[in-house]
Design an enzyme around this catalytic site. Sequence first.
Site, PDB file in Angstrom:
ATOM      1  CG  HIS A 155      -0.357   0.641   2.514  1.00 27.49           C
ATOM      2  ND1 HIS A 155      -0.228   1.754   3.114  1.00 27.49           N
ATOM      3  CD2 HIS A 155       0.652  -0.082   3.410  1.00 27.49           C
ATOM      4  CE1 HIS A 155       0.407   2.163   4.063  1.00 27.49           C
ATOM      5  NE2 HIS A 155       1.064   0.494   3.939  1.00 27.49           N
ATOM      6  CB  CYS A 156       1.754   3.937  -1.966  1.00 28.71           C
ATOM      7  SG  CYS A 156       0.345   4.043  -3.213  1.00 28.71           S
ATOM      8  CG  ASN A 157      -2.368   8.826   0.949  1.00 30.03           C
ATOM      9  OD1 ASN A 157      -2.368   9.025   1.699  1.00 30.03           O
ATOM     10  ND2 ASN A 157      -3.115  10.167   0.483  1.00 30.03           N
ATOM     11  N   GLY A 159      -3.506   3.983  -3.184  1.00 34.03           N
ATOM     12  CA  GLY A 159      -3.042   3.018  -3.612  1.00 34.03           C
ATOM     13  C   GLY A 159      -3.436   2.675  -4.865  1.00 34.03           C
ATOM     14  CB  SER A 163       0.783   0.590  -3.786  1.00 41.29           C
ATOM     15  OG  SER A 163      -0.904   1.115  -4.157  1.00 41.29           O
TER      16      SER A 163
END
Length: 214
Positions: A155-157, A159, A163
């Site tokens: 995940h990132c912030n 998605g 990511s």
Amino acid sequence: MNWLSESALENKKRELKPTTTLITRADGVQYVEPRPNDNVASNRRSRVNNLNLDLSSPGPGYVVDEKPDLHVGLITEYLLMGSVDAASDLDLLSKHRVSHILSVAPLTNYEPPAQLEHLTLDILDLPDTDLSVYFPDAFAFIDKAKASDGRVLVHCNAGVSRSAAITIAYLMNNMRIPYEAAWEIVRSKRPVINPNIGFILQLKNYEEKIKIQQ
């Protein structure tokens, strides 16, 4: 050379139209520099390009969505992808039997569940960020989860970009498939993906590297 008098200069100044400037920092954070005659103290919010940005402090360079994004894309049996909201929801993580979390963004406000194995890679969502620097650690962490019969959530912030790019790169490397094929697999599981243009170009270049290695 003709020089304008001081009064003429003042008249020219008054003819200038006030503008509002949207500033973007190197880390992608945006904030508004108000017009000279704006009363910032009484009006803390300004609409710029249809974006509501809080002038009291710099905010992210995107429209903030208050609703949690709990959609998780099951890319393979051991690899999932989503947003920081999904990575923060204990019930959701348990439902998907997540054992490892790979955070591919510098999220200062995110605390991973203590019972899960976790790795953070501080990737900035900027076109000139060199993704390949992060491939070895990201791939090894995903493979570690797979080897232990676990499941890893990348995940990132939001998605959407970082990511997605890391997940696509992993599939390209692991399955030895071209960019378009890997992109389609990830998009079919999480339709909102949209890596920035710099990441896309890097992934296409990575495809050529994989071809050479085959």
